[in-house]
Design an enzyme around this catalytic site. Sequence first.
Site, PDB file in Angstrom:
ATOM      1  N   ASN A 131       0.814  -1.227   0.000  1.00 42.26           N
ATOM      2  CA  ASN A 131       0.000   0.000   0.000  1.00 42.26           C
ATOM      3  C   ASN A 131       0.845   1.274   0.000  1.00 42.26           C
ATOM      4  O   ASN A 131       0.324   2.361   0.226  1.00 42.26           O
ATOM      5  CB  ASN A 131      -0.908   0.037   1.233  1.00 42.26           C
ATOM      6  CG  ASN A 131      -1.944  -1.064   1.204  1.00 42.26           C
ATOM      7  OD1 ASN A 131      -2.421  -1.447   0.150  1.00 42.26           O
ATOM      8  ND2 ASN A 131      -2.284  -1.578   2.375  1.00 42.26           N
ATOM      9  N   HIS A 145     -14.467  -0.646   5.631  1.00 34.01           N
ATOM     10  CA  HIS A 145     -13.380  -1.410   6.248  1.00 34.01           C
ATOM     11  C   HIS A 145     -13.808  -2.051   7.570  1.00 34.01           C
ATOM     12  O   HIS A 145     -14.626  -1.494   8.311  1.00 34.01           O
ATOM     13  CB  HIS A 145     -12.213  -0.443   6.504  1.00 34.01           C
ATOM     14  CG  HIS A 145     -10.924  -1.102   6.856  1.00 34.01           C
ATOM     15  ND1 HIS A 145     -10.467  -1.193   8.144  1.00 34.01           N
ATOM     16  CD2 HIS A 145      -9.991  -1.702   6.078  1.00 34.01           C
ATOM     17  CE1 HIS A 145      -9.297  -1.809   8.143  1.00 34.01           C
ATOM     18  NE2 HIS A 145      -8.985  -2.121   6.908  1.00 34.01           N
ATOM     19  N   GLU A 186     -15.931   5.098   2.981  1.00 32.92           N
ATOM     20  CA  GLU A 186     -14.523   5.311   2.661  1.00 32.92           C
ATOM     21  C   GLU A 186     -14.440   6.263   1.472  1.00 32.92           C
ATOM     22  O   GLU A 186     -15.395   6.374   0.699  1.00 32.92           O
ATOM     23  CB  GLU A 186     -13.846   3.986   2.298  1.00 32.92           C
ATOM     24  CG  GLU A 186     -13.736   3.051   3.481  1.00 32.92           C
ATOM     25  CD  GLU A 186     -13.021   1.743   3.139  1.00 32.92           C
ATOM     26  OE1 GLU A 186     -12.136   1.737   2.277  1.00 32.92           O
ATOM     27  OE2 GLU A 186     -13.366   0.735   3.763  1.00 32.92           O
ATOM     28  N   SER A 225     -11.017   0.017  -0.126  1.00 32.25           N
ATOM     29  CA  SER A 225      -9.724  -0.648  -0.017  1.00 32.25           C
ATOM     30  C   SER A 225      -9.620  -1.919  -0.848  1.00 32.25           C
ATOM     31  O   SER A 225      -8.534  -2.263  -1.298  1.00 32.25           O
ATOM     32  CB  SER A 225      -9.418  -0.968   1.448  1.00 32.25           C
ATOM     33  OG  SER A 225     -10.461  -1.706   2.024  1.00 32.25           O
ATOM     34  N   ASP A 246     -13.458   7.789   5.826  1.00 32.32           N
ATOM     35  CA  ASP A 246     -12.139   7.192   6.056  1.00 32.32           C
ATOM     36  C   ASP A 246     -11.427   7.200   4.701  1.00 32.32           C
ATOM     37  O   ASP A 246     -11.815   6.455   3.796  1.00 32.32           O
ATOM     38  CB  ASP A 246     -12.326   5.769   6.597  1.00 32.32           C
ATOM     39  CG  ASP A 246     -11.011   5.033   6.793  1.00 32.32           C
ATOM     40  OD1 ASP A 246      -9.984   5.473   6.238  1.00 32.32           O
ATOM     41  OD2 ASP A 246     -11.021   3.999   7.483  1.00 32.32           O
ATOM     42  N   HIS A 265      -7.153   5.229   1.532  1.00 27.85           N
ATOM     43  CA  HIS A 265      -6.560   4.929   0.230  1.00 27.85           C
ATOM     44  C   HIS A 265      -6.650   6.078  -0.767  1.00 27.85           C
ATOM     45  O   HIS A 265      -6.166   5.969  -1.886  1.00 27.85           O
ATOM     46  CB  HIS A 265      -7.200   3.670  -0.367  1.00 27.85           C
ATOM     47  CG  HIS A 265      -6.994   2.473   0.493  1.00 27.85           C
ATOM     48  ND1 HIS A 265      -5.855   1.709   0.457  1.00 27.85           N
ATOM     49  CD2 HIS A 265      -7.763   1.949   1.469  1.00 27.85           C
ATOM     50  CE1 HIS A 265      -5.946   0.750   1.354  1.00 27.85           C
ATOM     51  NE2 HIS A 265      -7.090   0.869   1.983  1.00 27.85           N
ATOM     52  N   LYS A 304      -0.384   3.941   4.301  1.00 32.99           N
ATOM     53  CA  LYS A 304      -0.504   3.728   2.868  1.00 32.99           C
ATOM     54  C   LYS A 304       0.367   4.761   2.132  1.00 32.99           C
ATOM     55  O   LYS A 304       1.566   4.652   2.184  1.00 32.99           O
ATOM     56  CB  LYS A 304      -1.980   3.746   2.481  1.00 32.99           C
ATOM     57  CG  LYS A 304      -2.646   2.394   2.779  1.00 32.99           C
ATOM     58  CD  LYS A 304      -3.506   2.351   3.974  1.00 32.99           C
ATOM     59  CE  LYS A 304      -3.972   0.947   4.305  1.00 32.99           C
ATOM     60  NZ  LYS A 304      -5.047   0.933   5.306  1.00 32.99           N
TER      61      LYS A 304
HETATM   62  C1  LIG Z   1      -5.713   0.199   6.295  1.00 31.43           C
HETATM   63  C2  LIG Z   1      -7.051   0.781   6.667  1.00 31.43           C
HETATM   64  C3  LIG Z   1      -7.351   1.091   7.988  1.00 31.43           C
HETATM   65  C4  LIG Z   1      -6.454   0.707   9.107  1.00 31.43           C
HETATM   66  O1  LIG Z   1      -5.411   1.573   9.183  1.00 31.43           O
HETATM   67  P1  LIG Z   1      -4.081   1.084   9.956  1.00 31.43           P
HETATM   68  O2  LIG Z   1      -3.364   2.339  10.198  1.00 31.43           O
HETATM   69  O3  LIG Z   1      -3.397   0.155   9.034  1.00 31.43           O
HETATM   70  O4  LIG Z   1      -4.548   0.423  11.215  1.00 31.43           O
HETATM   71  C5  LIG Z   1      -8.530   1.738   8.248  1.00 31.43           C
HETATM   72  N1  LIG Z   1      -9.410   2.023   7.272  1.00 31.43           N
HETATM   73  C6  LIG Z   1      -9.169   1.695   5.993  1.00 31.43           C
HETATM   74  C7  LIG Z   1     -10.177   2.030   4.955  1.00 31.43           C
HETATM   75  C8  LIG Z   1      -7.989   1.045   5.659  1.00 31.43           C
HETATM   76  O5  LIG Z   1      -7.756   0.680   4.412  1.00 31.43           O
END
Ligand SMILES: *Cc1c(COP(=O)(O)O)cnc(C)c1O
Length: 383
Positions: free
Chosen positions: A47, A133, A175, A179, A204, A207, A236
């Site tokens: 990522n 997620h 999101e 993801s 969130d 990505h 990421k």
């Molecule tokens: C990777 C991810 C997370 C978790 O983040 P980390 O910092 O790896 O714990 C949360 N939400 C989404 C959409 C993700 O892809």
Amino acid sequence: MGWQSRIEAALTEQHRTAAYRRRVPLSGGNQRQLVHEGQTCLNFSGNDYLGLSRHPAVVAAWQRGAAEHGVGSGGSGHVTGYSEVHQRFEQRLADWQGYPRALLFISGFAANQALLAALLQPEDRVLADRLSHASLLEAALHAPCSLRRFAHNDAAALSRLLAKPVSGETLVVTEGVFSMDGDAAPLKALAADAQAHRAWLLVDDAHGIGVVGEQGAGSCRAQGVRPDLLVLTFGKAFGVSGAAVLCDDATAEFLLQRARHLIYSTAMPAAQVCALDAALTALIEGDALRDRLQQHIRRFREGVAGLPLQLAASATAIQPLIVGENQAALDLAAGLRARGIWASAIRPPTVPPGSARLRLTLTAAHQPGDIDTLLEALHAACG
Ligand SMILES: *Cc1c(COP(=O)(O)O)cnc(C)c1O
């Protein structure tokens, strides 16, 4: 039944459904290439979309930070773990994204769990895109409120749920870029729906940040929306790890009173914050990296046409190939592995049943020839 037999039964079931998960120890840098048991592979599963985990300025910032501040923060941010370095970086993040406040968390998983646990009460409801997620959906399941999922990226479906009365507050969750699919949420429509019903919107953008939008400012800036709560993660495109919640002043103060993942957990080391600060600079100045990534995406999507695989409608670094059955996805991943391509098979429950896939990710660290190698291997493995 006993602990031992319960655990053994669960493992047997994982095997039976080809859902058994294993970690494999890798070496060789884990960037453009990685090494597994002596075999060098091209990495199409990471990522680190801009390749910043190896950026000289980011690495140097972490080293200098460690020399100056040590490697551990020494405590919760509520005790002695919060420094002027943390404070400056939080303010920089907030200014960059146009929010009054930003709060650092040790991970995106922790940020989402903490947010939902702190905010939601029994009379409230969460309305979440059904492909959100696990850190969001599980937090909503554990919260005392109700949870309804709406059809993926379907603003009309969200409207229908919002129209139903609720005695408490409503939090809409999505999101920015999904993801496992790489597609973008219709943030403008979701935000308008939420606002019309006095619900809050949480996006969130794990990505999208760094990859999407001018100067990598993310999905929300690109779509011209400003959600009430914005979660950014740093594992990421930032190439480091950690996360931040962006919000208004009162909400930040509220979270500092109630977010248990902040109060009862050791703060992020200041040295890591130094690395994040350098990564943010590289990311904002990273138009050349984003252009390179877009060229790889175009090259890949053109080259994959004609393969007997379903390519997701994604314009981002995440380019999944939907295979269907678990075993078929594992077989395709193994076929690519034999040809020097590292691509992880993703299976339920991470994705919906029957949609096991190869989650391919492209990064600015790849070279054009790497994409061609991937395409040749795919054609050979499918042929
Ligand atoms: C990777 C991810 C997370 C978790 O983040 P980390 O910092 O790896 O714990 C949360 N939400 C989404 C959409 C993700 O892809």
